[in-house]
Structures are given as C-alpha cells and as structure tokens.
Design a protein around this motif. Structure first.
Motif, mmCIF file in Angstrom:
data_model
loop_
_atom_site.group_PDB
_atom_site.id
_atom_site.type_symbol
_atom_site.label_atom_id
_atom_site.label_comp_id
_atom_site.label_asym_id
_atom_site.label_seq_id
_atom_site.Cartn_x
_atom_site.Cartn_y
_atom_site.Cartn_z
ATOM 1 N N SER A 54 50.785 39.304 38.194
ATOM 2 C CA SER A 54 50.773 38.287 37.046
ATOM 3 C C SER A 54 51.638 39.212 35.868
ATOM 4 O O SER A 54 51.911 40.217 36.035
ATOM 5 C CB SER A 54 49.614 37.681 36.673
ATOM 6 O OG SER A 54 48.939 38.990 36.269
ATOM 7 N N THR A 65 56.330 34.622 33.670
ATOM 8 C CA THR A 65 56.368 34.180 35.229
ATOM 9 C C THR A 65 56.736 35.508 36.147
ATOM 10 O O THR A 65 56.142 35.386 37.371
ATOM 11 C CB THR A 65 57.411 33.131 35.466
ATOM 12 O OG1 THR A 65 58.732 33.371 35.085
ATOM 13 C CG2 THR A 65 57.048 31.751 34.841
ATOM 14 N N SER A 71 57.841 29.377 42.144
ATOM 15 C CA SER A 71 56.795 28.640 41.227
ATOM 16 C C SER A 71 55.640 28.236 42.096
ATOM 17 O O SER A 71 54.501 28.104 41.578
ATOM 18 C CB SER A 71 57.283 27.555 40.209
ATOM 19 O OG SER A 71 58.301 26.684 41.183
ATOM 20 N N ARG A 81 51.892 32.600 43.080
ATOM 21 C CA ARG A 81 51.927 31.925 41.659
ATOM 22 C C ARG A 81 50.640 30.946 41.698
ATOM 23 O O ARG A 81 50.207 30.652 40.502
ATOM 24 C CB ARG A 81 53.046 31.073 41.517
ATOM 25 C CG ARG A 81 54.264 31.834 41.447
ATOM 26 C CD ARG A 81 54.686 32.506 40.124
ATOM 27 N NE ARG A 81 53.631 33.273 39.487
ATOM 28 C CZ ARG A 81 53.579 34.743 39.765
ATOM 29 N NH1 ARG A 81 54.068 35.132 40.512
ATOM 30 N NH2 ARG A 81 52.579 35.249 39.102
ATOM 31 N N LYS A 82 50.436 30.225 42.649
ATOM 32 C CA LYS A 82 49.231 29.267 42.772
ATOM 33 C C LYS A 82 47.858 30.233 42.409
ATOM 34 O O LYS A 82 46.976 29.656 41.871
ATOM 35 C CB LYS A 82 48.862 28.616 44.058
ATOM 36 C CG LYS A 82 50.337 27.668 44.370
ATOM 37 C CD LYS A 82 49.989 26.975 45.726
ATOM 38 C CE LYS A 82 51.002 25.860 45.772
ATOM 39 N NZ LYS A 82 51.024 25.190 47.196
ATOM 40 N N ASN A 112 47.832 30.944 38.633
ATOM 41 C CA ASN A 112 47.848 29.722 37.759
ATOM 42 C C ASN A 112 46.904 28.759 37.999
ATOM 43 O O ASN A 112 46.509 28.113 36.900
ATOM 44 C CB ASN A 112 49.290 28.731 38.047
ATOM 45 C CG ASN A 112 50.618 29.626 37.476
ATOM 46 O OD1 ASN A 112 50.559 30.688 36.667
ATOM 47 N ND2 ASN A 112 51.712 29.436 38.286
#
Length: 373
Positions: free
Chosen positions: A109, A115, A187, A192-193, A196
C-alpha cells in the motif's frame, strides 16, 4: 481488539475464492489445468508452452508443480498454494502497517492512500538481496514494466523475510513463485482488495490474523462438516476460534494461577479479571497444597503448550501474561521477549499453515517489544 468483524467476515471467504482462482489462472498460463497438462519444450535458454516462451528456469518449477499435483490433486494444490500466498500477504500487510520493514517502505500500500505501492515508487532506493539495482532502474525507465518490477520486488521481499521467518517465508524459487499471480497492481487484484476492503485501523492488533484465519476457512468448514471428512479437510472441519474472554479465563487460571500460588500478593492479580480465587480448603488439603507449591519460581522454567494452537490466540494471551511476569522480575522488554519465545511457549496443530500464523503472531509480539511498545 479487532473492531469490525463483519468487514473481515465479508472479505476473507471471498478472498479464499479469489486467491484460488488467481492460482488456477496462473497455472493455466503454464499449460497446467484440472483437465490435464500441455507439453512443454526446452529450446536453449527458453521453455516453450503452447507457442509461448518462458525462461528456462520455468521448466523445473513447472515439473515440481505437476509433481505436487500428481501427489495430491489439482484442487488441493491450488488451495494449498493460495493459502500460502494469503498468509504471506497478511503478514506483509501487518508488518507494513507497523513500520517493521528495514527499508521503511510499504510493500502493498501507500501511507498517503495512493494506488501505487510505496515500495514500487521508491524502487530505485531499495536494497534487497537478489534484487538487481541496474535491472530496477532499467525497468523503471521503460515506463511500461511496473508489473514485472513489482513482481520482482515482492519475491525479493519474501526471500528477505525468509531470514527471520523461514517457517512462513520459504525461499521462493519453487512452484509457489510460479503461481504468484500477475496484474497485482490492478484495481481488482488480490492485493488491492486486501488493502482496500479492510480498514487500516483493523491491523493495529495481532488478533486480526486469527479472525481472518477463521473466516478464510469458514465456507470450507461448512462444506465438510457433518460428512466423512478427508484428511486434507480436517483443519477446516475441526477449526474453532476461541472467544477472547475464554482465552483470558484459560490463561489466567492456568499460568496465572500457578504464579499466584507461589506469589499470592503479586500485583499481577489485579490485572487478571477472569482469575478465580481458589476455594476454601480443609487444613489437611491446605497442608498438602503447601507441600507441592514451590516457594519460588523462575519464569524461565515455566512452559505452556497449546496442543491445538490454530492461529495462536491462546499463546498470544499467554505471551502477554509471561511478559508481565518477566517485567515484574526486572527483565527488560527485549530480554523478556527473547525468553518467552525461546523458553516458555509451545504449540502444535494439524494445520501447518495455521501454525505458521501462530508463529508469526508471536514474533510480532516480540517485535513490538523491540520497538518499545
């Protein structure tokens, strides 16, 4: 304590599916599917599969993967490797949240919420074993090789962690490297999951590892419970995450009770909310108890084992009580951490991957002590 279990419960079961699918998709790129395997051909420094060229080193990794599948099954292998990468990403996420990497960068991250992972932005400043700085600069300058560079960075980071945690980060030059998914910067990637869908604050306490372990295999448990359970499904079928108050009760009335039997006036008693005072006994029984109660205790001689350790919830609680005992005895936090890990705590489990996370959780407790937490 982990505040939002609903978020973890929503994330982890789907993460299991996503990780397994990512491994399956990656295996297919090398001609390995549940239906069978495409033949490959070595040509000089290349390995050709279905008309696509790979480095020659892929041939041996592919052979190992096929051998592993033949020894078990395709589904079992995909699930096992998925679980391995899930554990590694959880560990990296926890460590970056707490600033435990020597290079100082976040791996999955960015501290400002950008991002692109911070470590990729700072790749030219990295010094990691096995990461060629000239190649890093070359890939950065090309402008379209971020995925390839990030993959190399992740593998180098995992191999560097092998020095401190070989039980969790085996050196990655085998079939697990082969199945590390592509497109990790997209994304909707598994990285990313993870970043996020779980709030930053949830990573403050190490207990998050246990909750994610429980929820990760919850659907598998539902699938196999009540049936004749295969050996590979035993970890899921027998999994049970012990509530925190029960864990405290168990530790305080075992380890805590042993310490207070010898030192009944210890100030530690005030911090043990679930400790139960011994019942009144007859003079004869009191005399027998006095005879077997040691007059003094060396904390380094006390051992505690959890024979069904899971992700280490009970051992983490025991760590905290041992730490309080050592501090009361005048140990520094760092000396206490070393003594606890090398002399006091033991665990067993039929699920090797769960035991990996138990070991990781205890190391993180010790790492916090090294930071003065």
């Amino acid at each position: 304590m982990v505040a939002n279990r609903n978020a973890l419960k929503a994330y982890a079961p789907q993460a299991r599916k996503d990780f397994i699918q990512a491994m399956t998709n990656r295996a297919a790129q090398f001609g390995i599917t549940k239906a069978g395997n495409t033949l490959g051909e070595e040509r000089g420094e290349l390995f050709i599969i279905g008309g696509k060229a790979f480095p020659r080193s892929v041939a041996e990794q592919r052979r190992r993967l096929i051998g592993r599948i033949e020894a078990t099954s395709f589904d079992q292998t995909m699930e096992a490797v998925a679980y391995t990468w899930f554990n590694r990403f959880l560990a990296i996420r926890y460590m970056e949240r707490h600033g435990y990497f020597d290079h100082g960068y976040r791996v999955l991250s960015h501290p400002l919420g950008e991002t692109e992972p911070e470590i990729l932005q700072q790749a030219q400043h990295l010094t990691l074993p096995g990461l060629d700085p000239d190649l890093v600069v070359d890939l950065k300058l090309r402008g379209d090789q971020d995925e390839a560079l990030y993959r190399r960075i992740l593998i180098a980071q995992c191999n560097d962690l092998h020095r401190a945690m070989p039980f969790l980060f085996e050196r990655i030059d085998d079939e697990t490297e082969l199945l590390l998914p592509e497109n990790l910067l997209q994304s909707d990637s598994i990285v990313r999951k993870l970043v996020n869908q779980i709030a930053e604050s949830e990573w403050d306490e190490i207990e998050i590892i246990g909750w994610l372990y429980q929820f990760y295999i919850s659907e598998k448990k539902d699938q196999v419970i009540g049936k004749v359970v295969k050996s590979e499904d035993l970890p899921a079928a027998t999994q049970l995450f012990t509530p925190n108050w029960i864990v405290k009760y168990m530790v305080q009335n075992s380890l805590g009770a042993q310490w207070l039997a010898t030192y009944p006036d210890s100030p530690l008693k005030a911090a043990m909310a679930y400790y139960i005072e011994p019942a009144e006994q007859t003079p004869e029984v009191r005399a027998q108890l006095d005879a077997i109660t040691p007059r003094s205790l060396d904390p380094e001689t006390i051992t505690l084992i959890d024979p069904a350790v899971g992700s280490g919830h009970i051992l983490v609680e025991a760590y905290d009580l041992f730490r309080a005992i050592y501090i009361q005895r005048g140990y520094t936090p760092q000396a206490a951490a070393r003594a606890i890990l090398t002399k006091n705590l033991y665990g067993l489990d039929i699920d090797d991957r769960a035991a990996q996370m138990a070991g990781f959780a205890l190391l993180m407790k010790a790492r916090a002590a090294a930071c003065g937490v």
